[in-house]
Design an enzyme around this catalytic site. Structure first.
Site, PDB file in Angstrom:
ATOM      1  N   HIS A   8       0.813  -1.227   0.000  1.00  0.00           N
ATOM      2  CA  HIS A   8       0.000   0.000   0.000  1.00  0.00           C
ATOM      3  C   HIS A   8       0.841   1.269   0.000  1.00  0.00           C
ATOM      4  CE1 HIS A   8      -4.058  -1.749   0.553  1.00  0.00           C
ATOM      5  NE2 HIS A   8      -3.350  -2.777   0.994  1.00  0.00           N
ATOM      6  N   ASP A  25       3.633   9.338  -1.345  1.00  0.00           N
ATOM      7  CA  ASP A  25       2.441   8.619  -0.891  1.00  0.00           C
ATOM      8  C   ASP A  25       2.157   7.484  -1.866  1.00  0.00           C
ATOM      9  OD1 ASP A  25       0.204   8.151   0.702  1.00  0.00           O
ATOM     10  OD2 ASP A  25      -0.428  10.246   0.669  1.00  0.00           O
TER      11      ASP A  25
HETATM   12  P1  ADQ Z   1      -2.886   6.191   4.569  1.00  0.00           P
HETATM   13  O1  ADQ Z   1      -1.490   6.702   4.685  1.00  0.00           O
HETATM   14  O2  ADQ Z   1      -3.634   6.047   5.811  1.00  0.00           O
HETATM   15  O3  ADQ Z   1      -2.939   4.823   3.748  1.00  0.00           O
HETATM   16  P2  ADQ Z   1      -4.751   7.661   2.650  1.00  0.00           P
HETATM   17  O4  ADQ Z   1      -4.715   7.033   1.325  1.00  0.00           O
HETATM   18  O5  ADQ Z   1      -4.675   9.135   2.623  1.00  0.00           O
HETATM   19  O6  ADQ Z   1      -3.584   7.275   3.607  1.00  0.00           O
HETATM   20  O7  ADQ Z   1      -6.084   7.199   3.374  1.00  0.00           O
HETATM   21  C1  ADQ Z   1      -6.504   7.746   4.540  1.00  0.00           C
HETATM   22  C2  ADQ Z   1      -7.956   7.333   4.831  1.00  0.00           C
HETATM   23  O8  ADQ Z   1      -8.234   7.757   6.161  1.00  0.00           O
HETATM   24  C3  ADQ Z   1      -8.949   7.999   3.919  1.00  0.00           C
HETATM   25  O9  ADQ Z   1      -9.979   7.112   3.574  1.00  0.00           O
HETATM   26  C4  ADQ Z   1      -9.483   9.150   4.767  1.00  0.00           C
HETATM   27  O10 ADQ Z   1     -10.808   9.522   4.508  1.00  0.00           O
HETATM   28  C5  ADQ Z   1      -9.337   8.624   6.178  1.00  0.00           C
HETATM   29  N1  ADQ Z   1      -9.082   9.760   7.090  1.00  0.00           N
HETATM   30  C6  ADQ Z   1      -7.991  10.532   7.140  1.00  0.00           C
HETATM   31  N2  ADQ Z   1      -8.139  11.491   8.087  1.00  0.00           N
HETATM   32  C7  ADQ Z   1      -9.346  11.313   8.626  1.00  0.00           C
HETATM   33  C8  ADQ Z   1     -10.101  11.967   9.660  1.00  0.00           C
HETATM   34  N3  ADQ Z   1      -9.630  13.019  10.319  1.00  0.00           N
HETATM   35  N4  ADQ Z   1     -11.302  11.493   9.964  1.00  0.00           N
HETATM   36  C9  ADQ Z   1     -11.792  10.420   9.307  1.00  0.00           C
HETATM   37  N5  ADQ Z   1     -11.151   9.760   8.334  1.00  0.00           N
HETATM   38  C10 ADQ Z   1      -9.944  10.193   8.000  1.00  0.00           C
HETATM   39  C11 ADQ Z   1      -2.047   3.932   3.080  1.00  0.00           C
HETATM   40  C12 ADQ Z   1      -1.034   4.578   2.121  1.00  0.00           C
HETATM   41  C13 ADQ Z   1      -1.748   5.385   1.050  1.00  0.00           C
HETATM   42  C14 ADQ Z   1      -2.779   4.514   0.313  1.00  0.00           C
HETATM   43  C15 ADQ Z   1      -3.680   3.783   1.313  1.00  0.00           C
HETATM   44  C16 ADQ Z   1      -4.556   2.747   0.614  1.00  0.00           C
HETATM   45  O11 ADQ Z   1      -0.122   5.400   2.849  1.00  0.00           O
HETATM   46  O12 ADQ Z   1      -0.818   5.912   0.113  1.00  0.00           O
HETATM   47  O13 ADQ Z   1      -3.577   5.340  -0.512  1.00  0.00           O
HETATM   48  O14 ADQ Z   1      -2.904   3.082   2.285  1.00  0.00           O
HETATM   49  O15 ADQ Z   1      -3.792   1.833  -0.108  1.00  0.00           O
END
Ligand code: ADQ
Length: 480
Positions: A157, A365
């Protein structure tokens, strides 16, 4: 039909109101597990005085989960250690934050062996096993050692680092060799895939076979890009749900006619939060006409609070947001609203819709789902503008966003200025292809492509043709 066994570090146990609570990935995996009558195995998040391997099984909302406790040394060395202090920073190009500690590696190997030992009795010969993420790279090899001969896939991921960075890891070859125990390895983008292939060919002496598979360490494996999406249909409907509307109205009323620039992230140094705040400060300094007319809402959910680099970052952001507000705020206007809360998904969707600009500027990312969620939440008749880092995996798909270099505060500030002044025609022109991508290449599309690719790797079907089509190439175009 074969069952699907999903293995990840943490398991999202479906809740009663699952769709409102869980992220798209958890929802999509839960749906697949229902379809395949599978099991989702992982760490419970709890510690026990000693590791017993005792499994706690539950069936909720049609999904069977199997959880195991770890001991304190496991959490220290495997989770906080090798996963979050070694692999996470290194794979996000932060060798300055990477801990090269032998005990972490030992803990990592030990927990992977413990996971394998514990989950092994649950795996039948024709099951598909799908292992997730950097915490569990050696798990496939550990399962093979315990006699699992069926199809095992692995999905990363996060980014795969450039070979010049990977070689700073002691035992880098052993880590890559472990990946060759899988039948299929998935990355989010061609860029991460290329970086992996480059290491295999140039550092490990591997070769790319005519059918696209990689051969190295006496084994062959298929590697492909499978860009993850969101639960687009559900998310698009959320701003119009009861909770979504309430949240939208609350955010809208707080605008008082001003434009909102929105950032939503886990509080993580890879997300470029500090650089983003500095870029916003630069914008205010360069464009006094924008003072009192715009503000930035940065939602940053604390994460990995046991790790020092995260504590340092949090303190820096507290200070920086305070400094910017101290410098520019007026009695009736505060430029930065900095919030350390977690929101439910419909609430988040409502906030996304109220924002004129979605500012997504990670320094590195794997994909970044926020960029896609921001697009999905926009109203077609008056969409906001997405500003997206070129170093997010999502930039490979969301080409009509304003693509920026997040390290350059001038560039981000210019993009903010452009976004805030962009006319409706251009906003709509850019939005249309972005929405199309988010809606079509969604989480189900991603999941189906990976599972089909894994099924196609069935040794019994390995007569060349299936594997040839889904070798080192992009999954979406390869039909796997
Ligand atoms: P993450 O680094 O966690 O995931 P991301 O892809 O941005 O990053 O996903 C975050 C998720 O958390 C989103 O669905 C978002 O809505 C939720 N989220 C963030 N802040 C929030 C808040 N304050 N309240 C509620 N929900 C919140 C890892 C990798 C990424 C990759 C994903 C999926 O680092 O690059 O996209 O896995 O593979």
């Amino acid at each position: 039909m074969s069952r699907l066994i999903v293995i990840s570090n943490r398991v999202n146990v479906p809740a009663a109101r699952e769709k409102a609570q869980a992220g798209g990935l958890a929802t999509a995996l839960a749906a697949t597990l229902r379809e395949y009558r599978g099991v989702w195995f992982g760490w419970s998040g709890q510690t026990a005085p000693t590791f017993t391997g005792q499994i706690s099984m539950q069936k909720r909302a049609g999904v069977t989960t199997a959880l195991v406790d770890l001991d304190e040394a496991d959490v220290l060395e495997y989770y906080n250690g090798y996963a979050n202090k070694t692999l996470w920073p290194l794979f996000h190009y932060r060798i300055d934050l990477t801990a090269y500690d032998r005990s972490f590696d030992q803990g990592y190997q030990r927990v992977n062996a413990r996971f394998a030992e514990t989950v092994r009795p649950m795996i039948d010969a024709d099951d598909l096993v799908w292992v997730h993420d950097y915490h569990l790279i050696p798990l496939g090899r550990e399962l093979r050692r315990r006699g699992v001969a069926g199809r095992i896939g692995f999905f990363l991921h996060i980014p795969w680092p450039a070979r010049q960075l990977l070689v700073t890891l002691p035992r880098h070859a052993a880590l890559v060799e472990a990946l060759f125990a899988y039948d299929l390895i998935g990355f989010h983008t061609e860029e991460w895939l290329d970086a992996f292939v480059s290491y295999v060919v140039r550092d490990a002496g591997g070769t790319i076979l005519p059918d696209g598979r990689l051969s190295c360490f006496g084994r062959t494996v298929r590697a492909a890009a499978f860009p993850i999406g969101i639960d687009a249909k559900e998310f698009r409907a959320m701003p119009d749900s009861g909770d979504g509307r309430r949240s939208y109205q609350r955010a809208e009323q707080s605008l008082l006619g001003r434009n909102m620039i929105l950032g939503v992230d886990r509080l993580d140094y890879s997300k470029g939060l500090e650089e983003r705040l500095l870029a916003f400060e630069h914008l205010l300094f360069q464009h006094p006409d924008l003072l009192s007319k715009v503000f930035m809402l940065q939602i940053a959910t604390p994460s990995r609070e046991d790790v020092e680099s995260y504590q340092v970052l949090r303190a820096k952001l507290d200070a920086l947001s305070g400094r910017i507000n101290g410098r520019f705020a007026e009695v009736d206007w505060v430029p930065v609203r900095y919030v350390n809360q977690t929101y439910r998904r419909p609430e988040l969707a409502g906030i996304f819709r109220a924002a004129s600009v979605g500012l997504v500027t990670p320094l590195r990312d794997g994909m970044n789902l926020i960029a896609k969620e921001y697009i999905a939440a926009q109203a077609e008749e008056d969409p906001g503008v997405l500003i997206l880092s070129r170093f997010a995996g999502a930039a490979a798909q969301l080409k009509d966003a304003l693509i920026v270099n997040p390290f350059s505060r001038e560039e981000v500030s210019d993009a903010l200025c452009r976004a805030l002044k962009m006319g409706l025609d251009e906003r709509r022109r850019r939005f249309e292809p972005l929405l199309h991508n988010v809606m079509t290449e969604d989480v189900t599309w991603w999941r189906d492509a990976f599972v089909a690719g894994l099924r196609a790797s069935d040794p019994e079907q390995d007569t060349g043709s299936d594997r040839a089509r889904v070798g080192v190439q992009r999954s979406g175009t390869a039909g796997c």
